[in-house]
Design a protein around this motif. Structure first.
Motif, mmCIF file in Angstrom:
data_model
loop_
_atom_site.group_PDB
_atom_site.id
_atom_site.type_symbol
_atom_site.label_atom_id
_atom_site.label_comp_id
_atom_site.label_asym_id
_atom_site.label_seq_id
_atom_site.Cartn_x
_atom_site.Cartn_y
_atom_site.Cartn_z
ATOM 1 N N TYR A 1 -5.233 7.361 1.176
ATOM 2 C CA TYR A 1 -5.456 6.062 0.540
ATOM 3 C C TYR A 1 -6.114 6.228 -0.827
ATOM 4 O O TYR A 1 -5.662 5.646 -1.822
ATOM 5 N N ILE B 1 0.808 -1.227 0.000
ATOM 6 C CA ILE B 1 0.000 0.000 0.000
ATOM 7 C C ILE B 1 0.838 1.273 0.000
ATOM 8 O O ILE B 1 0.289 2.366 -0.046
ATOM 9 N N VAL C 1 0.480 5.578 3.094
ATOM 10 C CA VAL C 1 -0.760 4.979 3.598
ATOM 11 C C VAL C 1 -0.460 4.114 4.822
ATOM 12 O O VAL C 1 -1.174 4.188 5.829
ATOM 13 N N LYS D 1 -4.502 5.234 -4.382
ATOM 14 C CA LYS D 1 -5.210 4.193 -5.132
ATOM 15 C C LYS D 1 -5.502 4.671 -6.552
ATOM 16 O O LYS D 1 -5.262 3.962 -7.518
#
Length: 151
Positions: free
Chosen positions: A142, A90, A94, A146
């Motif tokens: 996040y 990730i 994050v 993403k």
């Protein structure tokens, strides 16, 4: 003095982010547990030297304290292993914000209830707002990472 301690804590947090990024890369190359082992081995060696050269004598030894206080040493292992794995999947930002969110939430519970021998510091609207804001920050960081990974 309080400002100096806050600045030192911020520097400590910065070094943990650097460590997480490096350990994530190392873990992907040599393995999660080997990376964690290196972290703890080097840390133990450096800490042993610091104890030998700088630690003043204490009236109480590790064998004299309540045994539950020794459990704190075990909590570093899952943290390092989780970070080595999480950063690979990730990203550092994050993973670190998620860790800070977990730290803040648990710290607020410890403070509020006076757990583990700490003085009780009750919840307040401003302290609860800080947790909510950090949760929102985590969601933004996040979602931003993403969408960046998808493009």
């Amino acid at each position: 003095m309080t400002l100096i301690m806050i600045l030192l804590a911020v520097c400590g947090g910065a070094t943990l982010s650097i460590q997480a990024a490096i350990n994530g890369q190392l873990g992907s190359n040599v393995g999660v547990f080997k990376s964690a082992f290196l972290t703890f081995s080097v840390g133990a060696l450096i800490t042993a030297l610091l104890i030998f050269f700088f630690e003043p004598k204490q009236a109480v030894t590790l064998l004299d304290v309540p045994k539950w206080q020794l459990l704190g040493a075990m909590f570093g292992v899952p943290y390092i292993v989780i970070m080595v794995v999480a950063v690979q999947r990730i990203g550092t930002a994050v993973a670190k914000v998620a860790v800070i969110f977990g730290q803040l939430a648990m710290s607020m519970l410890i403070d509020n209830f006076g757990w583990l021998g700490n003085p009780a510091i009750p919840f307040s609207p401003s302290r609860l707002s800080a947790v909510v804001c950090l949760g929102i920050a985590l969601a933004f960081i996040y979602s931003g990472s993403k969408s960046r990974a998808e493009s």
